[in-house]
Enzyme design. Sequence first.
Site, PDB file in Angstrom:
ATOM      1  CB  SER A  93      29.605  95.969 -78.730  1.00 16.72           C
ATOM      2  OG  SER A  93      29.308  96.521 -78.686  1.00 16.72           O
ATOM      3  CB  CYS A 118      35.871  91.334 -84.783  1.00 20.59           C
ATOM      4  SG  CYS A 118      35.065  90.332 -86.557  1.00 20.59           S
ATOM      5  CE  LYS A 154      26.099 105.598 -86.851  1.00 22.47           C
ATOM      6  NZ  LYS A 154      27.547 105.887 -85.934  1.00 22.47           N
ATOM      7  CD  GLU A 204      35.053  91.959 -79.007  1.00 27.18           C
ATOM      8  OE1 GLU A 204      33.869  92.441 -78.466  1.00 27.18           O
ATOM      9  OE2 GLU A 204      35.229  91.073 -80.300  1.00 27.18           O
ATOM     10  CG  PHE A 227      36.768 101.393 -84.001  1.00 26.09           C
ATOM     11  CD1 PHE A 227      38.253 101.227 -83.274  1.00 26.09           C
ATOM     12  CD2 PHE A 227      36.163 101.034 -82.567  1.00 26.09           C
ATOM     13  CE1 PHE A 227      38.851 100.725 -82.680  1.00 26.09           C
ATOM     14  CE2 PHE A 227      36.369  99.768 -81.627  1.00 26.09           C
ATOM     15  CZ  PHE A 227      38.088  99.840 -81.967  1.00 26.09           C
ATOM     16  CD  GLU A 286      29.809 107.140 -82.680  1.00 25.43           C
ATOM     17  OE1 GLU A 286      29.494 106.251 -83.251  1.00 25.43           O
ATOM     18  OE2 GLU A 286      29.275 107.010 -81.876  1.00 25.43           O
ATOM     19  NE  ARG A 287      34.387 104.377 -80.722  1.00 23.17           N
ATOM     20  CZ  ARG A 287      35.011 103.798 -80.266  1.00 23.17           C
ATOM     21  NH1 ARG A 287      35.634 103.283 -79.729  1.00 23.17           N
ATOM     22  NH2 ARG A 287      34.028 102.416 -79.589  1.00 23.17           N
TER      23      ARG A 287
END
Length: 497
Positions: free
Chosen positions: A226, A281, A173, A383, A149, A176-177
């Site tokens: 993640s 990240c 893909k 994290e 995201f 979805e957020r």
Amino acid sequence: MINYGHFIGGKHVPGTSGRYTDVFQPMDGSIRGKVALATKAELDAAVENAKAAQPAWAAVNPQRRARVLMKFVELIARDNDKLAEILAREHGKTIPDAKGDIQRGVEVVEMCFGAPMLLKGEYTDGAGPGIDLYSMRQPLGVVAGITPFNFPAMIPLWKIAPAIACGNAMILKPSERDPGVPMMLAELAIEAGLPPGILNVVNGDKDSVDAILDNPDIKAVGFVGSTPIAEYIYSRGCANGKRVQCFGGAKNHMVIMPDADMDQAVDALIGAGYGAAGERCMAISVAVPVGEKTADELVKRLIPRVESLKVGPSTDGSADFGPLVTAAHRDKVKGYIDAGVAEGAKLLVDGRNFKMQGYENGFYLGGSLFDHVTTDMTVYKEEIFGPVLCVARAKDYASAIKMVNDHEYGNGTAIYTRDGDAARDYAAKVNVGMVGVNFPIPVPLAYYTFGGWKRSGFGDLNQHGADAFRFYTKTKTVTSRWPSGIKDGASFVIPTM
Ligand code: NAD
């Protein structure tokens, strides 16, 4: 209310699964729309479509494929404001930061203009009597990108551009957020002249990811997200015989040596620690001052800066950072701060109770600052992915570099110093993939490669740069002998030079 379906075969198609998830607008907590979650059957149909379209695209010469990317960049520039607005509304980052997200993606598209050079093979004339040897790079076929995201423009573009420049078809893909920007990028690619079926966006969750991993026609998977999901995708994708690269989570340390320019170091920590609400990240999440005097000085300067951070809605261009992506993620970050306090870290600035006036339902947190964080604490080990900076004091340089090297993540790191010896030693010995010297977020430029070490990266090749062209092609080597008149009989001994 926006209703996102999928983008397959060059057009928007509605989802048929009947399953949806909400897409939020983090700055006010409202629901912006919903996104369809694809089934295995929908994913497989998109792959069939891509498989049918790919050979003709692979036959287009690399220069012409690059020209489509050139037009694509022009269209992204034309629609930059609109893309940035969608990005900021769905992700929560500020509009100037959203523009940076788009721009870092565009730079990789621009790098791919060099496809004709980057796809050149090798040639040896006269490797033996009448024998010539050459290699070529061929596309893999259909490939997939699964993206997080936090960079909804940059990371999809890092996947799309090299994959299609190499002559592949792609199934993307996205998260979805925040699916709005990837969907719009797919539309722009068609407008730029990309044939239908070469770039498909299939929205979804674990079901569609598993369908990607199990579809035998998908030859390679590039993932960013993640670490637990990276590991899962890497092992299942590899077990199914695919080429897989997965980039995972991070805990990026910045070492501040006693001789560092303290103004520079503090500015770096504020920008790299709290920009994009820490949802990067490559965010610096741990400051490692060397020596008590350095630590005391650093903390004294950090406190007022963290207290005066300007948090605001994504549409406020003057804000330092905006809300977090969802209420669930905000609560997870809050939970980490609670854990830090419970485990004995000293919370110097507490952002947990921040409320944004006029946007009380938004997913906000203020900046938080911990001191005296030790390596056994949850806030150090895991994290957090929020606007929280931990100061972990080191008694000397050797303990600072050991701390960084012992951490399970190895994405990025930085050292601030005026001492060339220390900087050179750190760059050479630190067990981390991307290093900054007096530079806080060392994201390499497009023509270098990007990738973390240890549990921040799984697979052999990095993203963008020359590695991207290696990842999205397979090498074929041809040994040929001319003229055809040579007749030297059957040989039962392996040919040697
Ligand atoms: P995430 O792992 O939750 O999601 C990433 C992708 O995996 C999404 O497309 C999601 O739909 C899918 N996914 C989620 N759960 C899944 C499951 N159980 N099975 C299969 N697929 C699943 O990550 P996120 O929250 O979207 O992104 C933040 C994370 O990404 C952070 O850990 C951050 O450090 C990392 N990240 C890493 C890099 C890098 O280059 N190393 C870059 C950006 C972000």
